[in-house]
Design a protein around this motif. Structure first.
Motif, PDB file in Angstrom:
ATOM      1  N   TYR A  29       0.835  -1.202   0.000  1.00 51.38           N
ATOM      2  CA  TYR A  29       0.000   0.000   0.000  1.00 51.38           C
ATOM      3  C   TYR A  29       0.872   1.255   0.000  1.00 51.38           C
ATOM      4  O   TYR A  29       0.603   2.223  -0.708  1.00 51.38           O
ATOM      5  N   GLN A  30       1.913   1.217   0.795  1.00 51.53           N
ATOM      6  CA  GLN A  30       2.825   2.357   0.873  1.00 51.53           C
ATOM      7  C   GLN A  30       3.500   2.603  -0.469  1.00 51.53           C
ATOM      8  O   GLN A  30       3.679   3.744  -0.876  1.00 51.53           O
ATOM      9  N   GLN A  39      -0.984   5.541   5.163  1.00 49.51           N
ATOM     10  CA  GLN A  39       0.233   4.835   5.564  1.00 49.51           C
ATOM     11  C   GLN A  39       0.395   4.848   7.074  1.00 49.51           C
ATOM     12  O   GLN A  39       0.706   3.824   7.690  1.00 49.51           O
ATOM     13  N   SER A  42      -2.209   2.506   8.628  1.00 50.98           N
ATOM     14  CA  SER A  42      -1.934   1.084   8.415  1.00 50.98           C
ATOM     15  C   SER A  42      -0.758   0.615   9.269  1.00 50.98           C
ATOM     16  O   SER A  42      -0.804  -0.463   9.851  1.00 50.98           O
ATOM     17  N   TYR A  43       0.297   1.422   9.373  1.00 50.02           N
ATOM     18  CA  TYR A  43       1.440   1.009  10.194  1.00 50.02           C
ATOM     19  C   TYR A  43       1.122   1.077  11.685  1.00 50.02           C
ATOM     20  O   TYR A  43       1.579   0.226  12.450  1.00 50.02           O
TER      21      TYR A  43
END
Length: 91
Positions: A29-30, A39, A42-43
């Protein structure tokens, strides 16, 4: 080794594989999107999930030695997988 312990370690291995796949998905995704907020979310979710799984493993009676070995192997597998899967994106 008792059957209960084998089942617990099997679940730990499956959970580790799942976490690696989620991490690879976040990494992809990133690479594909230029969405900074996505980002970060998600992380952050990935890190919180890892913390929670480590907590559950501690409650299940998994030793710290096994947890550290699993973590080191997971990091190595993640880095190698990310390199081979997404090496064309780095160029």
């Amino acid at each position: 080794m008792r059957k209960d312990k084998r089942v617990i370690y099997l679940n730990v291995a499956l959970g580790t594989i799942g976490i690696i796949l989620v991490g690879l998905g976040a990494f992809r995704y990133q690479l594909l999107n230029e969405d900074i907020e996505g980002q970060v979310i998600s992380y952050l979710g990935f890190i919180l999930t890892i913390v929670y799984i480590n907590y559950l493993e501690q409650k299940a009676g998994i030793s710290k030695k096994v947890t550290w070995i699993k973590s080191i192997i997971s990091i190595i597998v993640f880095v190698i997988s990310a390199y081979y899967l997404f090496s064309d994106s780095f160029a």
